[in-house]
Each structure stands twice: as structure tokens, then as C-alpha cells.
Design a protein around this motif. Structure first.
Motif, PDB file in Angstrom:
ATOM      1  N   THR A 181      25.509  -4.740 -22.000  1.00  0.00           N
ATOM      2  CA  THR A 181      24.410  -5.013 -22.924  1.00  0.00           C
ATOM      3  C   THR A 181      24.116  -3.845 -23.851  1.00  0.00           C
ATOM      4  O   THR A 181      23.464  -4.013 -24.873  1.00  0.00           O
ATOM      5  N   GLY A 182      24.559  -2.657 -23.457  1.00  0.00           N
ATOM      6  CA  GLY A 182      24.217  -1.483 -24.248  1.00  0.00           C
ATOM      7  C   GLY A 182      22.772  -1.065 -24.047  1.00  0.00           C
ATOM      8  O   GLY A 182      22.246  -0.245 -24.799  1.00  0.00           O
ATOM      9  N   LEU A 183      22.108  -1.629 -23.046  1.00  0.00           N
ATOM     10  CA  LEU A 183      20.682  -1.345 -22.845  1.00  0.00           C
ATOM     11  C   LEU A 183      20.418  -1.015 -21.377  1.00  0.00           C
ATOM     12  O   LEU A 183      20.994  -1.634 -20.477  1.00  0.00           O
ATOM     13  N   PHE A 184      19.576  -0.032 -21.144  1.00  0.00           N
ATOM     14  CA  PHE A 184      19.219   0.376 -19.786  1.00  0.00           C
ATOM     15  C   PHE A 184      17.706   0.492 -19.744  1.00  0.00           C
ATOM     16  O   PHE A 184      17.120   1.366 -20.364  1.00  0.00           O
ATOM     17  N   GLU A 185      17.061  -0.455 -19.059  1.00  0.00           N
ATOM     18  CA  GLU A 185      15.597  -0.457 -18.991  1.00  0.00           C
ATOM     19  C   GLU A 185      15.173  -0.712 -17.549  1.00  0.00           C
ATOM     20  O   GLU A 185      15.330  -1.825 -17.052  1.00  0.00           O
ATOM     21  N   THR A 186      14.631   0.292 -16.924  1.00  0.00           N
ATOM     22  CA  THR A 186      14.310   0.202 -15.493  1.00  0.00           C
ATOM     23  C   THR A 186      13.036  -0.589 -15.209  1.00  0.00           C
ATOM     24  O   THR A 186      12.703  -0.815 -14.055  1.00  0.00           O
ATOM     25  N   TRP A 187      12.346  -1.029 -16.252  1.00  0.00           N
ATOM     26  CA  TRP A 187      11.067  -1.722 -16.112  1.00  0.00           C
ATOM     27  C   TRP A 187      11.125  -3.200 -16.503  1.00  0.00           C
ATOM     28  O   TRP A 187      10.181  -3.940 -16.306  1.00  0.00           O
ATOM     29  N   HIS A 188      12.232  -3.616 -17.087  1.00  0.00           N
ATOM     30  CA  HIS A 188      12.304  -4.972 -17.646  1.00  0.00           C
ATOM     31  C   HIS A 188      12.891  -5.935 -16.602  1.00  0.00           C
ATOM     32  O   HIS A 188      14.061  -5.837 -16.244  1.00  0.00           O
ATOM     33  N   TYR A 189      12.055  -6.864 -16.154  1.00  0.00           N
ATOM     34  CA  TYR A 189      12.488  -7.839 -15.145  1.00  0.00           C
ATOM     35  C   TYR A 189      12.412  -9.245 -15.700  1.00  0.00           C
ATOM     36  O   TYR A 189      11.506  -9.591 -16.453  1.00  0.00           O
ATOM     37  N   ARG A 190      13.375 -10.061 -15.286  1.00  0.00           N
ATOM     38  CA  ARG A 190      13.542 -11.400 -15.861  1.00  0.00           C
ATOM     39  C   ARG A 190      13.658 -12.422 -14.739  1.00  0.00           C
ATOM     40  O   ARG A 190      14.459 -12.256 -13.812  1.00  0.00           O
ATOM     41  N   TYR A 191      12.864 -13.472 -14.842  1.00  0.00           N
ATOM     42  CA  TYR A 191      12.922 -14.550 -13.843  1.00  0.00           C
ATOM     43  C   TYR A 191      14.105 -15.474 -14.125  1.00  0.00           C
ATOM     44  O   TYR A 191      14.290 -15.937 -15.246  1.00  0.00           O
ATOM     45  N   VAL A 192      14.912 -15.738 -13.089  1.00  0.00           N
ATOM     46  CA  VAL A 192      15.997 -16.729 -13.203  1.00  0.00           C
ATOM     47  C   VAL A 192      15.959 -17.725 -12.047  1.00  0.00           C
ATOM     48  O   VAL A 192      16.720 -18.695 -12.024  1.00  0.00           O
TER      49      VAL A 192
END
Ligand code: ZN
Length: 315
Positions: free
Chosen positions: A260-271
Motif C-alpha cells: 500500500t505504501g502506507l504504514f499507520e499504526t492507528w488505522h483499523y478497518r472492520y471486515v
């Protein structure tokens, strides 16, 4: 005399032949009619005669959905046809080909959504604040909105966190984002943000500081806890380090392999719990944490991550 006998024998042979042929036609007709599901005549014939059907079919049907993960199969039409019966998030029109994938819907710079979609989606969400008393640190949208099912699971997850860290609280920094939400470097352009789905939240326990900076991960037991536990509640670390290509490598740059080219330790996604478990335990990534992009491609649900295509016919 011999002519008559030959003639009689021929009639008998012909009669027997026609009778056998009739029986075969009736048998085949009954078999084809009894094949369940929506199949073409070719596919029904293949099923009746067992052409190209392997013995694991019964097993596959018990999976949440029967998309195979072998790279050889990712191009096949049958993988797309065997999609799970996931409920689309919304009926809002969008050209995003993952719109029917329910909680697996993909939004990123290559799989964008239109402003109408974002606006319609807003009206379908609930307020975490009003429903569960979960406060938002940044009120960019006036309130913290989320999909009802995701919100229920988020509430359970944050309650579990509170039990592990008495007296502390995980808060949402921001969940749903509407058109034109302005939050500096943390915001993707309108149309490209995972937050438009109503399934994503940035989370932090203010005890450890509210600055969203991956370099402080070691000092954030809250983020470490999420990384370890969130999948049990249906949430995934949406931008894990292994798929980032380096810390805070912005702008987001999705490649064909699922980085993804992105590193975010706070971003959570429901699946949802089943898919989150697959992704967190690396079921399709040699046991290592997966990216949503890679997971969808590995399961044959997305064809081309660079051009935003789901199926061979779209490429
Ligand atoms: Zn975020």
C-alpha cells in the motif's frame, strides 16, 4: 428367405439401439434438470460427467465462500462467479467494482468512490457517541459516524481494551469522513479514503499521547493491543508495516502485489471476524499479517490492483 431374416434382425438391432438411446437421453435429461444452481448447459454437462470437477468441491462449499487462492485460478471466471453472498454496504451508485463485496469493499487511490456514494453512505451510519458514548478526539465531521455492525463490534473491542487497561479509554480520532474532510497529511483525497466506507476508524488511547506517528509505536501499548487483538472483533490493521514499503511512505501507492505504501499504526478497518482472522493470521500470506489489497487479489476477488479492476472482463 435370407433377405427377410436379415431384414428382421436389422429391425430388432435398430429397435434395441433406439431403446438404449432413448434411455440414455432420458437419464441425461433427468441428471441435467437435477443439477442445482445457476449454470449454463455446458457447465451442467461438465458437472454431470465430472469434467474439471475435483473432489474438494464439497469441502469448498463449507467455506465462507469458495474462491480459490491458487495463482493459476485467479483469472478464471468461476472464481468471480463463486463470490460469497455478501450484502453490499449500500445501494449508492459507484463504479468501484468491489461495491458488492460488503465488508470487503476496497477503497484506495486505485479503487475510488464518487461524491454521491460518500454522501449517501453518511446517511446510513450511526453515531458512536450517541449510541455507545464513544468519544471522538477530532470532530472533523461533527460527529463520529460508523456502520452499525462495525460500531457494535468496535464497542465490544474498546470494552475489552478497557478491561485490560482499567481506568483508560481508547478513543476514536476519526471514523467516517465525508466529502472534502480536511485533516492534513492524514487525509486521503476525497474518493480515495478507506474512511468513506464507514468501516474504518483511527484509534488512540490519549494516555500515551494523541499524536498519530508511527515512530511512537513502541510507546503505545494501545496500538500494540489493537494489532494483537482487533481481529477477534472483526477489525484489521489496515496499513501494516510489512506492506508499507517504509514508515509513513506517503502518498499511498498501491502496487500490483498488494503493497500500500502506507504504514499507520492507528488505522483499523472492520471486515468481519472471519475475514479479519484470515488477514491477521496470514491465511493467504504464509502466516504473516496480510494487506486487504493482497488478500482480495489472492482470493481472486480483484484482478488488477493498479487499475482498479475486479475481473478479467474489466481489464
Ligand atoms: Zn485513518
Amino acid at each position: 428367405m435370407s433377405f427377410r431374416i436379415n431384414n428382421a434382425i436389422s429391425k430388432v438391432v435398430l429397435g434395441v439401439f433406439l431403446a438404449i438411446l432413448g434411455i440414455i437421453i432420458v437419464w441425461l435429461g433427468v441428471k441435467i434438470v437435477s443439477v442445482e444452481g445457476d449454470h449454463s448447459l455446458d457447465e451442467k454437462l461438465a458437472i454431470v460427467f465430472g469434467w474439471g470437477i475435483n473432489e474438494t468441491n464439497d469441502e469448498i462449499e463449507t467455506e465462507p465462500f469458495s474462491v480459490l487462492n491458487e495463482p493459476d485460478n485467479t483469472d478464471k471466471k468461476s472464481n468471480v462467479q463463486s463470490m460469497p453472498e455478501l450484502t453490499p454496504l449500500t445501494n449508492a451508485p459507484t463504479a468501484n467494482c468491489t461495491a458488492n463485496y460488503g465488508s470487503l469493499m476496497l477503497v484506495n487511490p486505485n479503487f475510488v468512490v464518487e461524491e454521491d456514494f460518500i454522501a449517501t453512505r453518511r446517511n446510513e451510519l450511526i453515531s458512536l457517541n450517541a449510541t455507545y458514548g464513544i468519544r471522538e478526539l477530532n470532530a472533523w465531521n461533527g460527529d463520529n459516524l460508523i456502520d452499525a455492525e462495525a460500531g457494535e463490534h468496535l464497542n465490544e473491542m474498546l470494552t475489552a481494551y478497557k478491561a485490560d487497561y482499567p481506568g483508560q479509554e481508547m478513543q476514536t480520532v476519526s471514523c467516517y469522513r465525508e466529502v472534502g474532510t480536511n485533516c492534513g497529511r492524514l487525509c486521503m483525497p476525497t474518493g480515495a479514503s478507506d474512511h468513506h466506507t464507514g468501516l474504518a476508524c483511527d484509534l488512540v488511547d490519549a494516555t500515551y499521547g494523541t499524536s498519530l506517528d508511527t515512530s511512537t509505536y513502541e510507546a503505545h501499548p494501545d496500538w500494540q493491543w489493537l494489532r494483537e487483538n482487533s481481529y477477534k472483533y472483526g477489525f484489521i490493521d489496515r496499513f501494516p508495516e510489512d506492506w508499507a514499503g517504509g514508515p509513513m511512505s506517503e502518498p499511498m501507492n498501491v502496487d500490483e502485489n498488494g503493497s500500500t505504501g502506507l504504514f499507520e499504526t492507528w488505522h483499523y478497518r472492520y471486515v468481519g471476524v472471519d475475514f479479519a482472522t484470515d488477514i491477521a493470521t496470514g491465511k493467504y500470506n504464509d502466516g504473516k499479517y496480510d494487506s486487504l489489497e493482497h488478500y482480495l487479489k489472492a482470493r481472486g476477488l480483484v484482478k488488477d490492483l493498479k487499475t482498479g479492476k475486479c475481473a478479467e472482463k474489466d481489464v
